[in-house]
Design an enzyme around this catalytic site. Structure first.
Site, PDB file in Angstrom:
ATOM      1  N   GLU A 206     -13.748 140.691  60.152  1.00 21.91           N
ATOM      2  CA  GLU A 206     -14.263 140.365  61.485  1.00 21.91           C
ATOM      3  C   GLU A 206     -13.305 139.331  62.066  1.00 21.91           C
ATOM      4  O   GLU A 206     -13.392 138.148  61.744  1.00 21.91           O
ATOM      5  CB  GLU A 206     -15.688 139.793  61.382  1.00 21.91           C
ATOM      6  CG  GLU A 206     -16.721 140.773  60.837  1.00 21.91           C
ATOM      7  CD  GLU A 206     -17.134 141.833  61.859  1.00 21.91           C
ATOM      8  OE1 GLU A 206     -16.884 141.637  63.063  1.00 21.91           O
ATOM      9  OE2 GLU A 206     -17.692 142.862  61.446  1.00 21.91           O
ATOM     10  N   CYS A 240     -15.773 133.966  69.123  1.00 23.84           N
ATOM     11  CA  CYS A 240     -14.787 135.029  68.906  1.00 23.84           C
ATOM     12  C   CYS A 240     -14.802 136.058  70.021  1.00 23.84           C
ATOM     13  O   CYS A 240     -13.777 136.641  70.345  1.00 23.84           O
ATOM     14  CB  CYS A 240     -15.028 135.704  67.565  1.00 23.84           C
ATOM     15  SG  CYS A 240     -16.697 136.354  67.400  1.00 23.84           S
TER      16      CYS A 240
HETATM   17  P1  NAD Z   1      -9.696 130.895  59.767  1.00 22.99           P
HETATM   18  O1  NAD Z   1      -9.117 132.245  59.567  1.00 22.99           O
HETATM   19  O2  NAD Z   1      -8.775 129.752  59.869  1.00 22.99           O
HETATM   20  O3  NAD Z   1     -10.709 130.531  58.585  1.00 22.99           O
HETATM   21  C1  NAD Z   1     -11.788 131.365  58.204  1.00 22.99           C
HETATM   22  C2  NAD Z   1     -12.115 131.125  56.746  1.00 22.99           C
HETATM   23  O4  NAD Z   1     -10.988 131.469  55.960  1.00 22.99           O
HETATM   24  C3  NAD Z   1     -12.487 129.698  56.390  1.00 22.99           C
HETATM   25  O5  NAD Z   1     -13.569 129.717  55.477  1.00 22.99           O
HETATM   26  C4  NAD Z   1     -11.232 129.165  55.739  1.00 22.99           C
HETATM   27  O6  NAD Z   1     -11.483 128.214  54.741  1.00 22.99           O
HETATM   28  C5  NAD Z   1     -10.623 130.395  55.116  1.00 22.99           C
HETATM   29  N1  NAD Z   1      -9.151 130.342  55.078  1.00 22.99           N
HETATM   30  C6  NAD Z   1      -8.336 129.706  55.950  1.00 22.99           C
HETATM   31  N2  NAD Z   1      -7.045 129.892  55.603  1.00 22.99           N
HETATM   32  C7  NAD Z   1      -7.052 130.685  54.494  1.00 22.99           C
HETATM   33  C8  NAD Z   1      -6.029 131.227  53.671  1.00 22.99           C
HETATM   34  N3  NAD Z   1      -4.741 131.014  53.904  1.00 22.99           N
HETATM   35  N4  NAD Z   1      -6.409 131.979  52.610  1.00 22.99           N
HETATM   36  C9  NAD Z   1      -7.697 132.220  52.358  1.00 22.99           C
HETATM   37  N5  NAD Z   1      -8.705 131.722  53.106  1.00 22.99           N
HETATM   38  C10 NAD Z   1      -8.401 130.967  54.161  1.00 22.99           C
HETATM   39  O7  NAD Z   1     -10.624 131.043  61.046  1.00 22.99           O
HETATM   40  P2  NAD Z   1     -11.471 129.913  61.753  1.00 22.99           P
HETATM   41  O8  NAD Z   1     -10.517 128.963  62.421  1.00 22.99           O
HETATM   42  O9  NAD Z   1     -12.494 129.365  60.855  1.00 22.99           O
HETATM   43  O10 NAD Z   1     -12.217 130.763  62.870  1.00 22.99           O
HETATM   44  C11 NAD Z   1     -11.630 131.090  64.068  1.00 22.99           C
HETATM   45  C12 NAD Z   1     -11.173 132.517  64.114  1.00 22.99           C
HETATM   46  O11 NAD Z   1     -12.172 133.376  63.641  1.00 22.99           O
HETATM   47  C13 NAD Z   1     -10.866 132.996  65.522  1.00 22.99           C
HETATM   48  O12 NAD Z   1      -9.723 133.809  65.497  1.00 22.99           O
HETATM   49  C14 NAD Z   1     -12.090 133.814  65.892  1.00 22.99           C
HETATM   50  O13 NAD Z   1     -11.864 134.762  66.878  1.00 22.99           O
HETATM   51  C15 NAD Z   1     -12.423 134.425  64.589  1.00 22.99           C
HETATM   52  N6  NAD Z   1     -13.831 134.774  64.534  1.00 22.99           N
HETATM   53  C16 NAD Z   1     -14.186 136.066  64.500  1.00 22.99           C
HETATM   54  C17 NAD Z   1     -15.522 136.432  64.502  1.00 22.99           C
HETATM   55  C18 NAD Z   1     -15.957 137.850  64.469  1.00 22.99           C
HETATM   56  O14 NAD Z   1     -17.134 138.081  64.238  1.00 22.99           O
HETATM   57  N7  NAD Z   1     -15.089 138.825  64.674  1.00 22.99           N
HETATM   58  C19 NAD Z   1     -16.489 135.437  64.524  1.00 22.99           C
HETATM   59  C20 NAD Z   1     -16.087 134.114  64.553  1.00 22.99           C
HETATM   60  C21 NAD Z   1     -14.756 133.791  64.543  1.00 22.99           C
END
Ligand code: NAD
Length: 452
Positions: A206, A240
């Site tokens: 997602e 998002c």
């Molecule tokens: P992110 O990708 O930075 O982090 C998400 C999760 O992944 C966190 O739990 C984080 O600890 C983990 N993570 C971060 N870097 C990682 C890595 N290198 N390896 C493994 N795990 C890692 O995203 P965010 O900043 O928390 O959220 C924002 C993003 O999420 C935006 O792009 C937004 O559009 C998207 N989002 C999508 C939805 C959806 O339903 N499609 C919903 C909410 C947010």
């Protein structure tokens, strides 16, 4: 053996609970959430400055809805279903069993830290899986409350919360889970998929991206302004599916921006950057990244910053081009760039030239325009004449397409996301057609009659 592997091993041998037991646990989960509503609201106010109304609507209420819907329909979804049997298989019966994948890893983001952790959990539990849930490190108070609630409802071998950042995620991703459900950025989505590929673990991703909002001259301007303002600035734009940018017909741009300026004042007052109902940016890093966009184009309204509280007032930027930095990445903050078009086809072409967005919003009263956009543009999901609302119904599958993700969930789709549909054919022993066997007389002729 480290703690994560020990937990993983325990969950790997967890035996799926009966449907009635899953329902009991989901009801318990709801009642624990109810008992700790105050803690959740306080944590959301602390980590993201969410107002009670916003937090209840978008985080807690949505989870209740998801649990209620699941509890109501689970028996029906989980039952083996009958399938038709073709003439070639006469005498046999076909069915589809609903089997949990087994051990599931859920990785959640920070922007709706409660709802985006608990909703997939509900789906995974409803399907009978064991779950390791890793919430975001950027919303630590919410993560703590989630951990406490999950611990009160589930045995560790059934569902457990593991707190931590990238290091913990990286370690978890090395383990051969049976399913991974990830919500977050496109960049990290690629990391997750690469790690999953090592074990051939199926994934739901997602993700995010730049979701366009197209406004046609025949739109109801007042209502359009209100609904875009709501969708863009809820949670300070950290949604998002928030409209990332506005594509408005040049003939109505001035009117629309004027109305939106009024709406922003109605919703958040004259100083939104100090208003209690207006959210903050999650961290200094995010605040700094967003602040840089304020010099793009010209500011129609907003631009004020409150660095102490990490708040940027709802901002509309006019005279933006595709080359501006604000158009190079998902904004994920309270800044709305505006671009114009003079024909629907050109607007559609601009969207088509870019990665498929997670959401698309179209404001029009013309059926023809609606059909044209829906037929010509691919996007995860969206609304005609509204924003965000498609996410808040258990009857619509939610998910991205292309760069905005893969897979879908909510309601029935959540159950099926975490379910392996096992096809089984039960053959009769009452008779046995010999024509399929290698030594059958006239075998080929008979087979040719069936398959032509
Ligand atoms: P992110 O990708 O930075 O982090 C998400 C999760 O992944 C966190 O739990 C984080 O600890 C983990 N993570 C971060 N870097 C990682 C890595 N290198 N390896 C493994 N795990 C890692 O995203 P965010 O900043 O928390 O959220 C924002 C993003 O999420 C935006 O792009 C937004 O559009 C998207 N989002 C999508 C939805 C959806 O339903 N499609 C919903 C909410 C947010």
């Amino acid at each position: 053996m480290d703690k994560l592997t020990a937990l993983f091993n325990k969950q790997k041998v967890f035996h799926k609970p009966a449907v009635q037991e899953r329902i009991r646990l989901l009801k318990n989960l709801k009642s624990e959430i109810k008992q700790h509503e105050k803690d959740i609201l306080q944590a959301l106010a602390h980590d993201l400055h969410k107002s009670e109304q916003e937090a209840y609507t978008t985080e807690i209420g949505m989870v209740y809805e998801e649990i209620n819907h699941t509890v109501k329909h689970l028996h029906k979804w989980a039952k083996p279903s009958r399938a038709k049997t073709p003439l070639t298989h006469i005498g046999s019966k076909s069915m589809i069993m609903k089997e949990p994948y087994g051990s599931v890893l859920i990785i959640a983001p920070w922007n709706y830290p409660f709802q985006l952790a608990i909703s997939p959990l509900v789906g995974a539990i409803s399907a009978g899986n064991a779950v390791t849930l890793k919430p975001s490190e950027l919303t630590p108070q919410v993560s703590k409350v989630i951990g406490m609630i999950v611990e009160r409802v589930f045995k560790e071998e059934h569902a457990a919360v593991v707190e931590g950042g990238v290091d913990v995620s990286t370690e978890l991703l090395k383990l051969p889970f049976d399913y991974i459900f990830f919500t977050g950025s496109v960049a990290v989505g690629k990391v997750v998929m690469e790690a999953a590929a090592k074990h051939l673990t199926p994934v739901t991703l997602e993700l995010g991206g730049k979701s366009p909002c197209i406004v046609m001259p025949d739109a109801d301007i007042k209502l359009t302004a209100k609904r875009i303002t709501f969708g863009k600035f809820t949670n300070a734009g950290q949604t998002c599916i928030a409209p990332d940018y506005l594509l408005v017909h040049e003939s109505i741009k001035e009117d629309l921006l004027l109305e939106m300026t009024t709406c922003i004042r109605d919703f958040y007052g004259d100083q939104p950057e100090t208003h209690p109902h207006f959210g903050k940016n999650v961290s200094q890093r995010h605040f700094d990244r967003l602040s840089q966009f304020l010099s793009n184009g010209t500011i129609v309204t907003g631009g004020q910053r409150n660095e102490q509280e990490l708040k940027i007032a709802p901002t509309i930027l006019d005279h933006i081009t595709w080359e501006d930095p604000v158009m190079q990445e998902e904004i994920f903050g309270p800044i709305l760039p505006v671009m114009t078009f003079d024909s629907l086809h050109k607007a559609a072409d601009m969207v088509k030239a870019r990665p498929k967005p997670l959401a698309l919003y179209l404001f029009t009263t013309s059926k023809e325009t609606e059909v044209y956009i829906l037929d010509n543009l691919s996007f995860g999901g969206g609304c005609i004449n509204d924003t965000l609302m498609h996410v808040a119904t258990p009857y619509l599958p939610f998910g991205g397409v292309g760069e905005s993700g893969m897979g879908r969930y909510h309601g029935k789709e959540s159950f099926f996301t975490f379910t392996h549909e096992k096809s089984v054919l039960r053959q009769t022993n009452r008779f046995d057609f010999s024509f399929r066997y290698p030594n059958a007389k006239n075998g080929l002729e008979i087979v040719r009659k069936f398959f032509k």
